[in-house]
Design an enzyme around this catalytic site. Sequence first.
Site, PDB file in Angstrom:
ATOM      1  N   ILE A  59     -13.627   1.150  -1.072  1.00 50.78           N
ATOM      2  CA  ILE A  59     -15.010   1.390  -1.216  1.00 50.78           C
ATOM      3  C   ILE A  59     -15.457   2.676  -0.434  1.00 50.78           C
ATOM      4  O   ILE A  59     -15.130   2.927   0.817  1.00 50.78           O
ATOM      5  CB  ILE A  59     -15.905   0.076  -0.833  1.00 50.78           C
ATOM      6  N   LYS A  89     -13.181  -4.562  11.680  1.00 45.34           N
ATOM      7  CA  LYS A  89     -13.950  -3.565  10.681  1.00 45.34           C
ATOM      8  C   LYS A  89     -15.551  -3.369  11.240  1.00 45.34           C
ATOM      9  O   LYS A  89     -16.178  -2.237  11.257  1.00 45.34           O
ATOM     10  CB  LYS A  89     -13.878  -4.153   9.564  1.00 45.34           C
ATOM     11  N   GLY A 128      -5.893  -4.657  -1.470  1.00 45.16           N
ATOM     12  CA  GLY A 128      -4.952  -4.487  -2.709  1.00 45.16           C
ATOM     13  C   GLY A 128      -4.270  -3.338  -2.601  1.00 45.16           C
ATOM     14  O   GLY A 128      -4.861  -2.304  -2.069  1.00 45.16           O
ATOM     15  N   VAL A 186       0.806  -1.257  -0.026  1.00 50.18           N
ATOM     16  CA  VAL A 186      -0.058   0.114   0.009  1.00 50.18           C
ATOM     17  C   VAL A 186       0.808   1.272  -0.125  1.00 50.18           C
ATOM     18  O   VAL A 186       0.546   2.149  -0.711  1.00 50.18           O
ATOM     19  CB  VAL A 186      -1.176  -0.001   1.396  1.00 50.18           C
ATOM     20  N   LYS A 236      -6.769  -0.901  10.548  1.00 51.70           N
ATOM     21  CA  LYS A 236      -8.176  -1.190  11.243  1.00 51.70           C
ATOM     22  C   LYS A 236      -8.137  -1.683  12.852  1.00 51.70           C
ATOM     23  O   LYS A 236      -8.865  -1.688  13.589  1.00 51.70           O
ATOM     24  CB  LYS A 236      -8.841  -2.248  10.512  1.00 51.70           C
ATOM     25  N   ALA A 254       9.259   6.239   6.451  1.00 50.83           N
ATOM     26  CA  ALA A 254       9.972   5.253   7.522  1.00 50.83           C
ATOM     27  C   ALA A 254       9.626   3.825   7.180  1.00 50.83           C
ATOM     28  O   ALA A 254       8.705   3.447   6.675  1.00 50.83           O
ATOM     29  CB  ALA A 254       9.285   5.732   8.661  1.00 50.83           C
ATOM     30  N   GLY A 284      -2.628 -15.123  -4.026  1.00 50.66           N
ATOM     31  CA  GLY A 284      -2.275 -13.924  -3.333  1.00 50.66           C
ATOM     32  C   GLY A 284      -3.235 -13.344  -2.520  1.00 50.66           C
ATOM     33  O   GLY A 284      -3.125 -12.112  -1.813  1.00 50.66           O
ATOM     34  N   VAL A 303     -11.559   0.362   6.231  1.00 50.12           N
ATOM     35  CA  VAL A 303     -12.622  -0.656   6.193  1.00 50.12           C
ATOM     36  C   VAL A 303     -12.898  -0.534   4.716  1.00 50.12           C
ATOM     37  O   VAL A 303     -13.287   0.323   4.027  1.00 50.12           O
ATOM     38  CB  VAL A 303     -13.753   0.016   6.828  1.00 50.12           C
ATOM     39  N   ASP A 342     -10.089 -10.065  11.337  1.00 46.11           N
ATOM     40  CA  ASP A 342      -9.929  -8.922  10.491  1.00 46.11           C
ATOM     41  C   ASP A 342     -11.421  -8.242  10.207  1.00 46.11           C
ATOM     42  O   ASP A 342     -11.723  -7.017  10.484  1.00 46.11           O
ATOM     43  CB  ASP A 342      -9.515  -9.059   8.837  1.00 46.11           C
TER      44      ASP A 342
END
Length: 432
Positions: A137, A206, A305, A16, A106, A45, A188, A133, A202
Amino acid sequence: MRTRPLKVALLGCGVVGSEVARIMTTHADDLAARIGAPVELAGVAVRRPSKVREGIDPALITTDATALVERGDIDVVVEVIGGVEPARGLITTAFEHGASVVSANKALLAEDGPALHAAAEKHGRDLYYEAAVAGAIPLVRPLRESLAGDKVNRVLGIVNGTTNFILDRMDTSGAGYSEALDEATALGYAEADPTADVEGFDAAAKAAILAGIAFHTRVGIGEVHREGITEVTAADIASARRMGCTVKLLAICERAADGRSVTARVHPAMIPLSHPLASVREAYNAVFVEAEAAGQLMFYGPGAGGSPTASAVLGDLVAVCRNKLAGTTGPGESAYTRLPVSPTGEVVTRYHISLDVADKPGVLAQVATVFAEQGVSIDTVRQQSRQDPDGEASLVVVTHRALDSALSGTVEALRKLDTVRGVASIMRVEGE
């Protein structure tokens, strides 16, 4: 347009973070035009400085994240390292030294969101986290801002792409759980250690964030009921199909009918094929919001992603930079309702229960008696003899709506019957 750039510190440069840096560089002119001032990447960093990072000036790389956020000239810190520590300390330090924060974390927000909001407010800074989250979207901002004048009663969603991919493969190809997980890993979608995804951690983080925003109350991750998908079988998928349903891992946040409490839960559930969430395939996410005035809204798109998540991060970055130029801050925490979080036992739902029973007369009557004693009404029953040497049959019961606690009590009572050899599976039925 002002000429002095707004300086951005990037914490983390993985999938990311590297995409955030790339977009900041390649779309610098567009971002400057949208913000009203240029933005400049002032430092990055990382843990491994020797790694080659294409498109990033090596002079910007540092392993001293604390020193980076302590710089007095940093306007915005973008945190994409994940985890609770050192992210929590770095974010609070950033606030103390004059920077606003954009985060995709999150886990940290679900565990310590109120304290982070309080720190941001104390120092007059922004804390934005759209990317925490459902990836790209737009969901957090619509709940915080677009629906701020409405009353949200329910949020029902698929917020983990890995589990949705696995369940989709089990449904469409007939694969078992392990086979579908292997495929998700090869493509992946699943991490080498998929526990956080497949056990629902996870999605629970959220759900805590969504419930807090939707209901203007504080919901900790420990208050979210959580079940994963590891026990979902091909038989469950087939049984759902016979009911005209499919199986999804759902995050469900609800306001009680009397408005005095809320619940938040994550678990696999059967939903009718007619429900919009049933058509969400592969690794996509979708969230269904039910509001008093707006009615039913659905948000759909890629939930993870590098590029999708970076898109959400950059959207927050633009908003925070605009606020910085205007000398203001965006919405902070809204927890004025202070609603208690009720246990899952107080939820009204339906159960799909698959039993292994003795194949002899009177069994169905005994099972029906247990349901009646627990105050749970039966909707449908399907019994099939296996014609095996052990004399077992399969009995599938779908209930009408009842308290989850009553349904759980029914299952425990069924386990004690001599004629019930085992409870093969239990799954809630939602979305009707």
